[in-house]
Design a protein around this motif. Structure first.
Motif, PDB file in Angstrom:
ATOM      1  N   ALA A  22      29.121  39.552  39.002  1.00 40.25           N
ATOM      2  CA  ALA A  22      30.041  40.353  39.233  1.00 40.25           C
ATOM      3  C   ALA A  22      30.024  40.539  40.870  1.00 40.25           C
ATOM      4  O   ALA A  22      29.142  40.638  41.385  1.00 40.25           O
ATOM      5  N   PRO A  23      31.444  40.907  41.194  1.00 38.62           N
ATOM      6  CA  PRO A  23      31.726  40.948  42.771  1.00 38.62           C
ATOM      7  C   PRO A  23      31.141  42.425  42.987  1.00 38.62           C
ATOM      8  O   PRO A  23      30.936  43.270  42.112  1.00 38.62           O
ATOM      9  N   PRO A  24      30.743  42.674  44.199  1.00 39.72           N
ATOM     10  CA  PRO A  24      30.102  43.915  44.653  1.00 39.72           C
ATOM     11  C   PRO A  24      31.302  44.979  44.466  1.00 39.72           C
ATOM     12  O   PRO A  24      32.252  44.951  44.731  1.00 39.72           O
ATOM     13  N   ASN A  25      30.705  46.214  43.973  1.00 47.72           N
ATOM     14  CA  ASN A  25      31.992  47.319  44.155  1.00 47.72           C
ATOM     15  C   ASN A  25      32.189  47.745  45.701  1.00 47.72           C
ATOM     16  O   ASN A  25      31.614  48.055  46.415  1.00 47.72           O
ATOM     17  N   PRO A  26      33.638  47.739  45.680  1.00 47.62           N
ATOM     18  CA  PRO A  26      34.240  47.854  46.785  1.00 47.62           C
ATOM     19  C   PRO A  26      34.250  49.411  47.347  1.00 47.62           C
ATOM     20  O   PRO A  26      34.396  49.722  48.249  1.00 47.62           O
TER      21      PRO A  26
END
Length: 194
Positions: free
Chosen positions: A178-182
């Motif tokens: 999953a993409p890193p939490n912005p």
């Protein structure tokens, strides 16, 4: 001729001695320079090794720094009734979101009405005692991050680990794609409980 020959031999003897003395002095100077160079080399090598150890610590810090500075998005102050018995307690909260970058700020702004509503609901479920404790504020900040992340389609591994400690290693492997939490942090700019 014999007197001239004797004088020539006498003058050559000091020249031979002075040449030997000159070679000895040059040899001593060369050895001294070599010794000084070796000492300098060893000292520099030891100093460089000591500095390399010192350079490792800042290098770790540099790698943990973000490539771009974060963006901060202040939200309007909110006044919310708390879940205390009698319903006469309320909190005034000013929040600022620390976001990964300006693109994330634009994305969060498009969800802002929904995010604000969810934050109001989150806070209204808490009591004044919960809100006044440091752990309560920390939990609120984490819950706000989780709510924003969920609303924007990002997953929160911390919430999954808290739900099921045995399945956490499997979920971590699955979540790593999953993409890193912005949304990096929720900062409180004001916090008044009455």
């Amino acid at each position: 001729m014999s007197a001239a020959a004797a004088t020539a031999d006498a003058s050559e003897a000091p020249k031979k001695k002075s040449k030997k003395l000159l070679f000895i002095i040059l040899g001593v100077v060369v050895l001294a320079l070599i010794g000084a160079g070796a000492a300098l080399f060893i000292l520099k090598k030891n100093t460089a090794e000591g500095e390399e150890g010192d350079e490792d610590a800042p290098a770790v810090v540099e790698h943990s720094k973000p490539k771009t500075p974060p963006t901060f998005l202040p939200l309007e102050n909110m006044v919310i009734n708390l879940a205390d018995p009698g319903g006469n307690r309320f909190v005034q909260v000013g929040l600022t979101l620390q976001l990964q970058d300006a693109a994330t700020e634009t994305a969060v702004k498009s969800y802002l009405p929904k995010i604000r509503s969810n934050v109001l609901v989150l806070i209204s479920q808490r009591t004044a005692d919960e809100m006044l404790q440091a752990k309560g504020k920390e939990k609120l900040a984490n819950d706000i991050i989780a709510t924003i992340s969920h609303e924007m389609g990002y997953e929160m591994p911390e919430a999954d680990e808290a739900d099921d400690h045995d399945a956490a290693p499997r979920k971590k492997k699955k979540k790593s794609k999953a993409p890193p939490n912005p949304v990096q942090a929720v900062l409180f700019s004001s916090f008044i409980v009455q």
